[in-house]
Every structure is written in C-alpha cells, then in structure tokens.
Design an enzyme around this catalytic site. Structure first.
Site, PDB file in Angstrom:
ATOM      1  CB  SER A   4      39.684  15.254  -1.624  1.00  0.00           C
ATOM      2  OG  SER A   4      40.728  14.657  -0.910  1.00  0.00           O
ATOM      3  CD  GLU A  23      43.782   7.351  -1.835  1.00  0.00           C
ATOM      4  OE1 GLU A  23      43.637   6.747  -0.751  1.00  0.00           O
ATOM      5  OE2 GLU A  23      44.104   8.556  -1.899  1.00  0.00           O
ATOM      6  CG  HIS A  77      48.840   7.467  -1.541  1.00  0.00           C
ATOM      7  ND1 HIS A  77      48.214   6.315  -1.950  1.00  0.00           N
ATOM      8  CD2 HIS A  77      48.052   7.969  -0.543  1.00  0.00           C
ATOM      9  CE1 HIS A  77      47.105   6.135  -1.257  1.00  0.00           C
ATOM     10  NE2 HIS A  77      46.988   7.119  -0.392  1.00  0.00           N
ATOM     11  NE  ARG A  78      47.348  14.571  -3.004  1.00  0.00           N
ATOM     12  CZ  ARG A  78      47.093  15.867  -2.998  1.00  0.00           C
ATOM     13  NH1 ARG A  78      48.075  16.726  -3.122  1.00  0.00           N
ATOM     14  NH2 ARG A  78      45.849  16.337  -2.862  1.00  0.00           N
ATOM     15  CB  SER A  79      43.199  10.043  -5.020  1.00  0.00           C
ATOM     16  OG  SER A  79      43.105  11.374  -5.470  1.00  0.00           O
ATOM     17  CG  ASP A 103      41.554  11.667   4.743  1.00  0.00           C
ATOM     18  OD1 ASP A 103      41.021  12.626   5.340  1.00  0.00           O
ATOM     19  OD2 ASP A 103      42.217  11.793   3.698  1.00  0.00           O
ATOM     20  CG  HIS A 119      39.486   9.306  -3.115  1.00  0.00           C
ATOM     21  ND1 HIS A 119      40.355   9.000  -2.105  1.00  0.00           N
ATOM     22  CD2 HIS A 119      39.882  10.518  -3.575  1.00  0.00           C
ATOM     23  CE1 HIS A 119      41.219   9.989  -1.949  1.00  0.00           C
ATOM     24  NE2 HIS A 119      40.942  10.916  -2.829  1.00  0.00           N
ATOM     25  CD  GLN A 134      39.327  11.599   0.581  1.00  0.00           C
ATOM     26  OE1 GLN A 134      38.853  12.633   0.118  1.00  0.00           O
ATOM     27  NE2 GLN A 134      40.601  11.482   0.893  1.00  0.00           N
ATOM     28  CD  GLU A 135      42.045   8.397   2.131  1.00  0.00           C
ATOM     29  OE1 GLU A 135      42.975   8.004   2.877  1.00  0.00           O
ATOM     30  OE2 GLU A 135      42.172   9.332   1.325  1.00  0.00           O
ATOM     31  CE  LYS A 190      46.180   9.308   3.253  1.00  0.00           C
ATOM     32  NZ  LYS A 190      44.873  10.002   3.473  1.00  0.00           N
ATOM     33  CG  ASP A 214      45.584  15.922   3.395  1.00  0.00           C
ATOM     34  OD1 ASP A 214      46.452  16.608   2.830  1.00  0.00           O
ATOM     35  OD2 ASP A 214      44.834  15.149   2.749  1.00  0.00           O
ATOM     36  CD  GLU A 254      44.600  12.365   5.970  1.00  0.00           C
ATOM     37  OE1 GLU A 254      45.129  11.247   6.168  1.00  0.00           O
ATOM     38  OE2 GLU A 254      44.521  12.884   4.844  1.00  0.00           O
ATOM     39  CE  LYS A 310      47.699  13.937   0.512  1.00  0.00           C
ATOM     40  NZ  LYS A 310      46.319  14.496   0.440  1.00  0.00           N
TER      41      LYS A 310
HETATM   42  P1  PGA Z   1      43.704  13.300  -2.645  1.00  0.00           P
HETATM   43  O1  PGA Z   1      43.235  12.461  -1.400  1.00  0.00           O
HETATM   44  O2  PGA Z   1      45.012  12.791  -3.111  1.00  0.00           O
HETATM   45  O3  PGA Z   1      42.570  13.060  -3.619  1.00  0.00           O
HETATM   46  O4  PGA Z   1      43.762  14.737  -2.198  1.00  0.00           O
HETATM   47  C1  PGA Z   1      44.113  11.949  -0.459  1.00  0.00           C
HETATM   48  C2  PGA Z   1      43.849  12.551   0.888  1.00  0.00           C
HETATM   49  O5  PGA Z   1      42.915  13.354   1.067  1.00  0.00           O
HETATM   50  O6  PGA Z   1      44.580  12.233   1.821  1.00  0.00           O
HETATM   51 ZN    ZN Z   2      43.423  13.550   3.317  1.00  0.00          ZN
END
Ligand code: PGA
Ligand code: ZN
Length: 403
Positions: A42, A196, A355-357, A232, A146, A154-155, A378, A302, A275, A327
């Site tokens: 994302s 993740e 991190h990233r996914s 998130d 994800h 998403q999270e 995170k 983000d 987020e 990131k």
């Molecule tokens: P991404 O997702 O690494 O797929 O961008 C992580 C996030 O959105 O925080």
């Molecule tokens: Zn995010």
C-alpha cells in the site's frame, strides 16, 4: 574513517516471495555490511521510486558504485547518502531506484559499525539521541492491501503502553496475536495470515474491533500491564477520488463522516494510535481530526508524509497529525530518514520507525529506532522477517541495560 572498497548488489527474495535488492559494502580496512531493501504494497503516491530490482541494480552499478568505491568514507553516513543522491540526480531516486539506494545506505552504515566494532545503533546514535527502547506496535488483524477479502481497515495493532521493557512488550504482542486466533476459533471463523503475519479473517471491521479489544484486555490481565490498541486505516487505499468518499465493505463515508467515524472509534475503543485515517492529499482533514482527538491519541501520517521533510513541514504548518511513520525506503537513505525523525521531534511529532509489508531478515530499523530514541516501532508481531527485528530489539535492550 575508512574508504569503501567494494559495493556488491544482488537480487534476493523478500517475505512475499518477490525479488528485492541486497547490498554488500566492504571497506579498505576489512569492514563489512549487508542490508536489503523492503517493499510496500500500500505504497504512498509520493514515495521515492522503487524500480524493478534488476533495473535498480544495473543502474546503481553504472551510476552509484563508481562514485563510492575508493572515494567515500563509510564513517561519514551523510557523505555516503549525498553521494547516492548525486549519483541518482533526481529528487525521487527514479534513476537508481530507492531500493538500490536504501540497501547501499544501510549496508554502508553497517560496514561503518563493523569497522568501529560497535553495534549499528551506537554508530547511528553517535550523532543523534539516547538509547531508550521503543514500544513495538504489533499487527494482529488486518486486510486492506495486505490480504484479500478481509477487514477494510488495513491493520489492527496491539500497543503495549504499560510494558516495563521491550522484551515484555514483544511477548505481549505475540500473546495478543495468539489470543486473537483463539477468539476467532471460538467463533468458528477461519483465518489465514496477511502479508505482515496478522490474521486476515473475512469479517467486518466491527467484529474485528470486538475481537481485538477482548484480546488486548485478556492479555493485559495476564501480563499485568496496560495494553491498548490502534489502527492503520491506510485510508488512501479506500478513497475514491472521483466520488470523494471512503469505500468500506458495505458502506461509504464522505470526508466529514470519515473524520467523525474515526473520532468516535478513538473514544469508543480508547485507541492509542490511528495511522492514515484520511487520504494522502488531505492535510486539512488530518488537521481537523488532530484538533478533535490529538490530545488523547497519536494521529500518524504514513502515506501523508512518506518520510519526506518537505511534506512533514507542510503538515506541521497546518497542524496535520501529531506523529509520523518513518520508513527509510520511502525516502531512499538513512540520513533522510533521520532528518525526518529530527524535524518531527523538534515539532512535537512522535516518530514511529516502520517496516514494510514486504520484508527481509534485515534488522536495520530496530537499530534506527533505538539510535534515534523513537518512542515507537511498527514491525509486526510474528513471522521470521518480523521477529528478526523484534528479537534484535530484545538483544539491544539487554546490551544497553547490561542485564
Ligand atoms: P506497506 O504497508 O508496507 O504495504 O506500504 C505498511 C503501511 O501502510 O504502514
Ligand atoms: Zn501505513
């Protein structure tokens, strides 16, 4: 100070089974560092450009490697990163790829630490802040980009705010992850895992809130400290620009409704963290929400900020958010990531190293979080590429506290 003698680049696998860039940096004095680029799903529209790994490697070999080998001292991270920018020549790393840039930047930092015989966090922390352990945000349920056919948000992130140390915090997040599984099983809900490692059941967000609240409450009782949770939303992924609305599984919300909805969630669930609650272009909406709930929760940007100091400056001017996700691969170098952390801290924004996914076993972000004194990191709750960072944090904590 020791010169870079060799930069080697290769393709390796990331946690999604995609190819990514890994860099080895060697120095004339025999120092060695290795690092790999993570990769988002994302991704924000304003991130530095990730190229196809083979193109990124070919271009970095042509433009960047000759400027580094025999010419740049690894101990001077700013110079390494300036050289990468100059070799690239664009402002979004579209020539050599942010994936090549970040892998080389992080590998050079590790080579410098190796030369010093010091852990990476100490080398990075030399110019920056103290050595406090960050609180890990653990992804326990999710969907969005994800995982298919799961939650719209998403999270759902476990936030062990009361944990006395990083080790207990890491164990608590894993326990919440396990408890979520058991609560899903009680309801006969099958669930695989998303990118993740979070559970990705086909349930609506409302049910996910119930389950995550019950799981965090129960684990908080067991562990004897406070565990809250956060989100998130990754709202840019659900925003329909033409209709100007946020698209959920069975409803849509206008921007005003979205702000109202998220503010209600913050109060109903005592959320510690939210987020990307709004689209990545909506500084105004972020500011409005921050005005409403910023005194009692972190409103984190983000996709809004993409670890970019210029975008963060705009946010600061407008009062948009009170926290920034950091990131390194969104911006391309460690120095740029550190600049974002420093600007954030100077302006009262809480930095969250992330991190990233798509991840590898690379542990650089654990060291970056400790080196910059970031209050949060995170990096998931379970799964080898996630526990690589979490276990490194536990080791660093022991090292720092000499337990
Ligand atoms: P991404 O997702 O690494 O797929 O961008 C992580 C996030 O959105 O925080
Ligand atoms: Zn995010």
């Amino acid at each position: 100070m020791t010169l870079v003698s060799e930069v080697r680049l290769r393709q390796i696998l990331d946690s999604r089974g995609n190819r990514t860039v890994e860099a080895d940096v060697r120095t004339e004095s025999g120092g060695f560092g290795r690092a790999a680029a993570p990769s988002g799903a994302s991704t924000g529209e304003y991130e530095a450009i990730e190229l196809d790994p083979s193109e990124a490697i070919a271009s970095a070999r042509e433009h960047a490697v000759p400027r580094l080998e025999g010419k740049v001292f690894v101990g001077d991270q700013r110079d390494v990163d300036r050289t990468l920018r100059a070799a690239d020549g664009t402002d979004d790393f579209s020539e050599i790829g942010a994936n090549s840039a970040v892998a080389i930047s992080m590998a050079a930092a590790k080579a410098a630490a190796d030369v010093l015989g010091a852990p990476l966090y100490q080398h990075l922390g030399g110019a920056f802040r103290g050595e406090e352990s960050p609180t890990p945000l653990g992804n326990v349920v999710g969907g969005g980009e994800h995982a298919a056919d799961a939650t719209a948000i998403q999270e759902f992130l476990s936030v062990p705010v009361g944990a006395p140390n990083v080790q207990d915090a890491v164990f608590a997040n894993a326990a919440v992850h396990r408890e979520v599984h058991d609560l899903l099983a009680d309801r006969d809900i099958a669930a695989g895992k998303g990118d993740e490692g979070a559970w990705a059941p086909s349930i609506d967000d409302e049910e996910a809130f119930e389950i995550v609240q019950a799981a965090t409450d129960s684990v908080a009782d067991d562990f004897g400290f406070e565990i809250r949770f956060g989100l998130d939303v990754a709202a840019a992924e659900m925003y329909d620009e033409d209709d100007e609305e946020y698209v959920y599984r069975d409803t849509t919300r206008s921007t005003d409704e979205q702000i109202e909805y998220v503010a209600e969630l913050v109060d109903e669930y005592d959320l510690a963290y939210v987020e990307d609650p709004l689209d990545e272009d909506d500084y105004e909406g972020f500011a409005e929400l921050t005005e409403k709930v910023g005194d009692r929760t972190l409103v984190c940007g983000d996709d809004l900020f993409v670890t970019n100091v210029k975008r963060l400056e705009t946010g600061i001017e407008q009062g948009a958010a009170n926290s920034i996700l950091v990131k390194p691969n969104q911006i391309g170098t460690l120095s740029d990531a550190v600049d974002a952390v420093e600007l954030a801290v100077e302006n009262g924004y809480q930095p969250v190293i992330s991190h990233r996914s798509g991840e590898t076993e690379d542990t650089t972000i654990a060291h970056l979080a400790v080196a910059t004194g970031a209050p949060y990191i995170k990096t998931g709750a379970v799964g080898g590429e996630r526990t690589a960072k979490l276990n490194e944090l536990i080791r660093i904590e022991q090292n720092v506290s000499r337990l």
